[in-house]
Design a protein around this motif. Structure first.
Motif, PDB file in Angstrom:
ATOM      1  N   LEU A  80       0.827  -1.208   0.000  1.00  0.00           N
ATOM      2  CA  LEU A  80       0.000   0.000   0.000  1.00  0.00           C
ATOM      3  C   LEU A  80       0.861   1.258   0.000  1.00  0.00           C
ATOM      4  O   LEU A  80       0.550   2.237  -0.696  1.00  0.00           O
ATOM      5  N   GLN A  81       1.950   1.241   0.748  1.00  0.00           N
ATOM      6  CA  GLN A  81       2.856   2.390   0.762  1.00  0.00           C
ATOM      7  C   GLN A  81       3.494   2.590  -0.604  1.00  0.00           C
ATOM      8  O   GLN A  81       3.642   3.725  -1.081  1.00  0.00           O
ATOM      9  N   PHE A  82       3.854   1.501  -1.253  1.00  0.00           N
ATOM     10  CA  PHE A  82       4.428   1.562  -2.596  1.00  0.00           C
ATOM     11  C   PHE A  82       3.436   2.177  -3.578  1.00  0.00           C
ATOM     12  O   PHE A  82       3.786   3.091  -4.344  1.00  0.00           O
ATOM     13  N   LEU A  83       2.189   1.708  -3.553  1.00  0.00           N
ATOM     14  CA  LEU A  83       1.164   2.255  -4.446  1.00  0.00           C
ATOM     15  C   LEU A  83       0.911   3.734  -4.158  1.00  0.00           C
ATOM     16  O   LEU A  83       0.756   4.540  -5.082  1.00  0.00           O
ATOM     17  N   GLY A  84       0.890   4.097  -2.877  1.00  0.00           N
ATOM     18  CA  GLY A  84       0.712   5.500  -2.511  1.00  0.00           C
ATOM     19  C   GLY A  84       1.852   6.360  -3.025  1.00  0.00           C
ATOM     20  O   GLY A  84       1.641   7.470  -3.531  1.00  0.00           O
ATOM     21  N   GLY A  85       3.063   5.852  -2.918  1.00  0.00           N
ATOM     22  CA  GLY A  85       4.228   6.580  -3.411  1.00  0.00           C
ATOM     23  C   GLY A  85       4.192   6.755  -4.921  1.00  0.00           C
ATOM     24  O   GLY A  85       4.519   7.821  -5.451  1.00  0.00           O
ATOM     25  N   LEU A  86       3.792   5.699  -5.629  1.00  0.00           N
ATOM     26  CA  LEU A  86       3.646   5.797  -7.077  1.00  0.00           C
ATOM     27  C   LEU A  86       2.608   6.849  -7.452  1.00  0.00           C
ATOM     28  O   LEU A  86       2.836   7.680  -8.328  1.00  0.00           O
ATOM     29  N   TYR A  87       1.487   6.816  -6.762  1.00  0.00           N
ATOM     30  CA  TYR A  87       0.400   7.753  -7.047  1.00  0.00           C
ATOM     31  C   TYR A  87       0.869   9.195  -6.873  1.00  0.00           C
ATOM     32  O   TYR A  87       0.602  10.046  -7.707  1.00  0.00           O
ATOM     33  N   GLU A  88       1.583   9.447  -5.788  1.00  0.00           N
ATOM     34  CA  GLU A  88       2.072  10.803  -5.494  1.00  0.00           C
ATOM     35  C   GLU A  88       3.207  11.231  -6.423  1.00  0.00           C
ATOM     36  O   GLU A  88       3.506  12.415  -6.522  1.00  0.00           O
ATOM     37  N   SER A  89       3.820  10.263  -7.111  1.00  0.00           N
ATOM     38  CA  SER A  89       4.969  10.562  -7.978  1.00  0.00           C
ATOM     39  C   SER A  89       4.604  10.666  -9.455  1.00  0.00           C
ATOM     40  O   SER A  89       5.481  10.622 -10.318  1.00  0.00           O
ATOM     41  N   GLY A  90       3.319  10.764  -9.737  1.00  0.00           N
ATOM     42  CA  GLY A  90       2.919  10.945 -11.127  1.00  0.00           C
ATOM     43  C   GLY A  90       2.390   9.707 -11.820  1.00  0.00           C
ATOM     44  O   GLY A  90       2.137   9.727 -13.021  1.00  0.00           O
ATOM     45  N   PHE A  91       2.233   8.631 -11.093  1.00  0.00           N
ATOM     46  CA  PHE A  91       1.722   7.397 -11.690  1.00  0.00           C
ATOM     47  C   PHE A  91       0.253   7.168 -11.325  1.00  0.00           C
ATOM     48  O   PHE A  91      -0.193   6.039 -11.141  1.00  0.00           O
ATOM     49  N   GLU A  92      -0.506   8.266 -11.239  1.00  0.00           N
ATOM     50  CA  GLU A  92      -1.920   8.163 -10.862  1.00  0.00           C
ATOM     51  C   GLU A  92      -2.671   7.200 -11.772  1.00  0.00           C
ATOM     52  O   GLU A  92      -3.456   6.368 -11.309  1.00  0.00           O
ATOM     53  N   ARG A  93      -2.428   7.327 -13.068  1.00  0.00           N
ATOM     54  CA  ARG A  93      -3.146   6.503 -14.042  1.00  0.00           C
ATOM     55  C   ARG A  93      -2.878   5.013 -13.837  1.00  0.00           C
ATOM     56  O   ARG A  93      -3.791   4.188 -13.904  1.00  0.00           O
ATOM     57  N   ALA A  94      -1.638   4.654 -13.575  1.00  0.00           N
ATOM     58  CA  ALA A  94      -1.287   3.246 -13.360  1.00  0.00           C
ATOM     59  C   ALA A  94      -1.973   2.699 -12.111  1.00  0.00           C
ATOM     60  O   ALA A  94      -2.507   1.586 -12.107  1.00  0.00           O
ATOM     61  N   VAL A  95      -1.977   3.495 -11.044  1.00  0.00           N
ATOM     62  CA  VAL A  95      -2.612   3.057  -9.800  1.00  0.00           C
ATOM     63  C   VAL A  95      -4.121   2.962  -9.988  1.00  0.00           C
ATOM     64  O   VAL A  95      -4.756   2.000  -9.537  1.00  0.00           O
ATOM     65  N   GLU A  96      -4.717   3.927 -10.680  1.00  0.00           N
ATOM     66  CA  GLU A  96      -6.159   3.886 -10.949  1.00  0.00           C
ATOM     67  C   GLU A  96      -6.521   2.663 -11.788  1.00  0.00           C
ATOM     68  O   GLU A  96      -7.583   2.065 -11.600  1.00  0.00           O
ATOM     69  N   THR A  97      -5.638   2.266 -12.693  1.00  0.00           N
ATOM     70  CA  THR A  97      -5.869   1.060 -13.493  1.00  0.00           C
ATOM     71  C   THR A  97      -5.903  -0.175 -12.604  1.00  0.00           C
ATOM     72  O   THR A  97      -6.740  -1.067 -12.796  1.00  0.00           O
ATOM     73  N   ILE A  98      -5.031  -0.214 -11.625  1.00  0.00           N
ATOM     74  CA  ILE A  98      -5.033  -1.332 -10.669  1.00  0.00           C
ATOM     75  C   ILE A  98      -6.350  -1.371  -9.916  1.00  0.00           C
ATOM     76  O   ILE A  98      -6.972  -2.430  -9.764  1.00  0.00           O
ATOM     77  N   PHE A  99      -6.823  -0.213  -9.445  1.00  0.00           N
ATOM     78  CA  PHE A  99      -8.101  -0.170  -8.726  1.00  0.00           C
ATOM     79  C   PHE A  99      -9.249  -0.594  -9.630  1.00  0.00           C
ATOM     80  O   PHE A  99     -10.191  -1.267  -9.190  1.00  0.00           O
ATOM     81  N   LYS A 100      -9.215  -0.211 -10.886  1.00  0.00           N
ATOM     82  CA  LYS A 100     -10.250  -0.600 -11.829  1.00  0.00           C
ATOM     83  C   LYS A 100     -10.266  -2.126 -11.985  1.00  0.00           C
ATOM     84  O   LYS A 100     -11.323  -2.750 -12.009  1.00  0.00           O
ATOM     85  N   GLN A 101      -9.095  -2.726 -12.083  1.00  0.00           N
ATOM     86  CA  GLN A 101      -8.997  -4.179 -12.199  1.00  0.00           C
ATOM     87  C   GLN A 101      -9.551  -4.866 -10.943  1.00  0.00           C
ATOM     88  O   GLN A 101     -10.212  -5.899 -11.030  1.00  0.00           O
ATOM     89  N   ILE A 102      -9.313  -4.281  -9.782  1.00  0.00           N
ATOM     90  CA  ILE A 102      -9.838  -4.823  -8.533  1.00  0.00           C
ATOM     91  C   ILE A 102     -11.370  -4.790  -8.557  1.00  0.00           C
ATOM     92  O   ILE A 102     -12.030  -5.762  -8.178  1.00  0.00           O
ATOM     93  N   ARG A 103     -11.932  -3.661  -8.991  1.00  0.00           N
ATOM     94  CA  ARG A 103     -13.394  -3.532  -9.029  1.00  0.00           C
ATOM     95  C   ARG A 103     -14.033  -4.530  -9.973  1.00  0.00           C
ATOM     96  O   ARG A 103     -15.160  -4.959  -9.758  1.00  0.00           O
ATOM     97  N   GLN A 104     -13.325  -4.912 -11.030  1.00  0.00           N
ATOM     98  CA  GLN A 104     -13.882  -5.820 -12.029  1.00  0.00           C
ATOM     99  C   GLN A 104     -13.659  -7.289 -11.678  1.00  0.00           C
ATOM    100  O   GLN A 104     -14.221  -8.160 -12.333  1.00  0.00           O
ATOM    101  N   ALA A 105     -12.861  -7.564 -10.662  1.00  0.00           N
ATOM    102  CA  ALA A 105     -12.556  -8.951 -10.298  1.00  0.00           C
ATOM    103  C   ALA A 105     -13.756  -9.657  -9.702  1.00  0.00           C
ATOM    104  O   ALA A 105     -14.669  -9.110  -9.203  1.00  0.00           O
TER     105      ALA A 105
END
Length: 86
Positions: free
Chosen positions: A61-86
């Motif tokens: 979770l800390q890794f994902l938060g760090g990615l999100y804050e570092s400009g990888f919002e789209r990548a993290v949002e894609t992961i959340f989208k995949q979770i919602r569709q599982a």
């Protein structure tokens, strides 16, 4: 995997790694996941449950938060989208 069947959990912390919960009730329970074996929940009831993370799960979770804050919002949002569709 450890089977947990028909138990009622109250205001307590329950470690969930490596457990298969079936027909259990969780009331005001804190579910603790440490990132080892993924638990399963079948026909369970949840009321006012919170999630807690330690170890590898917390680090992820800390890794994902760090990615999100570092400009990888789209990548993290894609992961959340995949979770919602599982």
């Amino acid at each position: 995997m450890q089977q947990v069947i028909g138990q009622v959990f109250g205001k307590e912390q329950v470690a969930v790694d490596g457990k298969a919960f079936e027909g259990c009730t969780f009331n005001n329970t804190r579910l603790l996941y440490k990132g080892t074996e993924v638990p399963t929940f079948s026909n369970c009831t949840f009321k006012d449950v919170s999630l807690e993370f330690e170890g590898a799960a917390e680090s992820t979770l800390q890794f994902l938060g760090g990615l999100y804050e570092s400009g990888f919002e789209r990548a993290v949002e894609t992961i959340f989208k995949q979770i919602r569709q599982a």
